[in-house]
Design a protein around this motif. Structure first.
Motif, PDB file in Angstrom:
ATOM      1  N   GLU A 270       0.835  -1.212   0.000  1.00  0.00           N
ATOM      2  CA  GLU A 270       0.000   0.000   0.000  1.00  0.00           C
ATOM      3  C   GLU A 270       0.864   1.255   0.000  1.00  0.00           C
ATOM      4  O   GLU A 270       1.993   1.236   0.485  1.00  0.00           O
ATOM      5  N   HIS A 277       8.240   5.532   6.623  1.00  0.00           N
ATOM      6  CA  HIS A 277       9.062   4.809   7.585  1.00  0.00           C
ATOM      7  C   HIS A 277      10.477   5.372   7.585  1.00  0.00           C
ATOM      8  O   HIS A 277      10.989   5.788   6.555  1.00  0.00           O
ATOM      9  N   HIS A 296       4.760  -3.256   9.965  1.00  0.00           N
ATOM     10  CA  HIS A 296       3.750  -2.212  10.039  1.00  0.00           C
ATOM     11  C   HIS A 296       2.391  -2.849   9.733  1.00  0.00           C
ATOM     12  O   HIS A 296       2.192  -3.377   8.651  1.00  0.00           O
ATOM     13  N   HIS A 301       7.596  -4.681   4.939  1.00  0.00           N
ATOM     14  CA  HIS A 301       7.875  -4.124   3.612  1.00  0.00           C
ATOM     15  C   HIS A 301       9.012  -3.111   3.658  1.00  0.00           C
ATOM     16  O   HIS A 301       9.436  -2.676   4.720  1.00  0.00           O
TER      17      HIS A 301
HETATM   18 ZN   LIG Z   1       4.174   0.596   6.298  1.00  0.00          ZN
END
Ligand SMILES: [Zn+2]
Ligand SMILES: [Zn+2]
Ligand SMILES: [Zn+2]
Ligand SMILES: [Zn+2]
Length: 323
Positions: A270, A277, A296, A301
């Motif tokens: 997404e 981050h 997350h 990711h």
């Molecule tokens: Zn994330």
């Protein structure tokens, strides 16, 4: 046929091993040029009744040393000197062979493109000794050759003498050219130095793995080419090189498919319009390989350009386009 297979085995082993350093130095065509010069040596041998293997070796090694001296001189006319040397070699070879008692078009073709029927027992013995020398030198010198071929400035700073290493490499190439003259031929040997390495580099990134694969490809194509040329009655050199090119095409195709699959697997996660981050974002950071994953909302990711890539276990590298 047995002798021819043995000779092919020797060339298949030595050519890719020496060739890898030529490919790295972008000097792939030096082997080709030395083949031209070796022809003049062969011709001198035929004319004087000396064993052509030895006269070819003298001519090729002499030319190899001369080339490195010219290159070390660093003059801009260096490639003209090389061209004169190479054309002089083939022109002298053709003329001398026509003058010699054993000189014939068939004889010339055999030296230029390989002919398995011409390998004598004493040839195989000489080739075995020369190949052993090339292999021993290549194995002992690989760290030095690797240093000089990848970063000459660094090697110089580390106390290696690039000129000496280059001369040794050129002499190894010259010797390999001579070992090849029965099987692959003087005009095509360069292909056996280059093509297996090019194919292997499609498959592997690491130097060591690519080199081992290249030697494997060299052995398979040189012996396979001898077998095919025996039954199809074709010149062995041309047959070997065509086999090698087939392997290269297959490796390139396999790599294209692999890359395409990797790209399809590389699904973006997404978007993070409101959250980037970073080291202090509060999410657990998991550095591994060449990137950092973030945990997350149950995702794992990593940032990639303008989006995040989902990390799926088992496809760690995510080679599909990661910068
Ligand atoms: Zn994330
Ligand atoms: Zn975060
Ligand atoms: Zn991505
Ligand atoms: Zn990851």
């Amino acid at each position: 046929m047995q002798r021819a297979l043995l000779a092919a085995l020797l060339v298949g082993l030595a050519a890719p091993l020496v060739g890898v350093f030529l490919v790295q130095r972008r000097l792939a065509l030096i082997g080709d040029g030395l083949g031209h010069v070796a022809l003049a040596g062969v011709a001198a041998g035929l004319l004087t009744g000396t064993a052509p293997v030895w006269t070819a070796l003298v001519a090729a090694v002499g030319a190899a040393v001369l080339i490195e001296v010219v290159r070390a001189g660093g003059r801009s006319s260096g490639d003209v000197v090389l061209a004169v040397l190479f054309y002089g070699g083939i022109a002298g070879g053709v003329v001398l062979i026509s003058l010699s008692p054993e000189g014939s078009a068939a004889n010339l073709t055999a030296y230029l493109f390989g002919s398995i029927t011409t390998t004598s027992a004493s040839d195989v013995t000489v080739f075995a000794v020369l190949t052993a020398v090339v292999l021993a030198a290549a194995v002992i010198l690989t760290p030095r050759l690797f240093a000089v071929t990848t970063d000459e400035e660094f090697a110089r700073a580390a106390g290696l003498r690039p000129f000496t290493v280059n001369v040794i490499l050129a002499v190894l190439v010259a010797t390999t050219v001579v070992v090849s003259m029965r099987t692959v031929g003087l005009l095509l040997i360069s292909a056996l130095m280059v093509v297996p390495n090019a194919a292997a580099q499609q498959i592997h990134r690491s130097f060591r793995a690519a080199l081992l694969t290249a030697v494997g490809i060299g052995l398979v194509t040189s012996t396979g080419g001898v077998v095919v040329s025996f039954y199809a009655d074709t010149p062995s050199g041309g047959t070997i090189v065509l086999l090698g090119i087939a392997v290269f095409v297959a490796a390139t195709a396999a790599r294209a498919v692999r890359d395409a699959v990797a790209t399809r697997r590389h699904r973006s996660a997404e978007r993070h319009s409101e959250h980037e981050h970073g080291p202090d974002c509060g999410h657990e950071a998991l550095p591994h390989d060449d990137h950092v994953d973030y945990l997350h909302d149950g995702h794992r990711h990593a940032p990639h350009g303008d989006h995040y890539d989902e990390h799926t276990y088992g496809q760690e590298q995510q080679t599909g386009g990661r910068p």
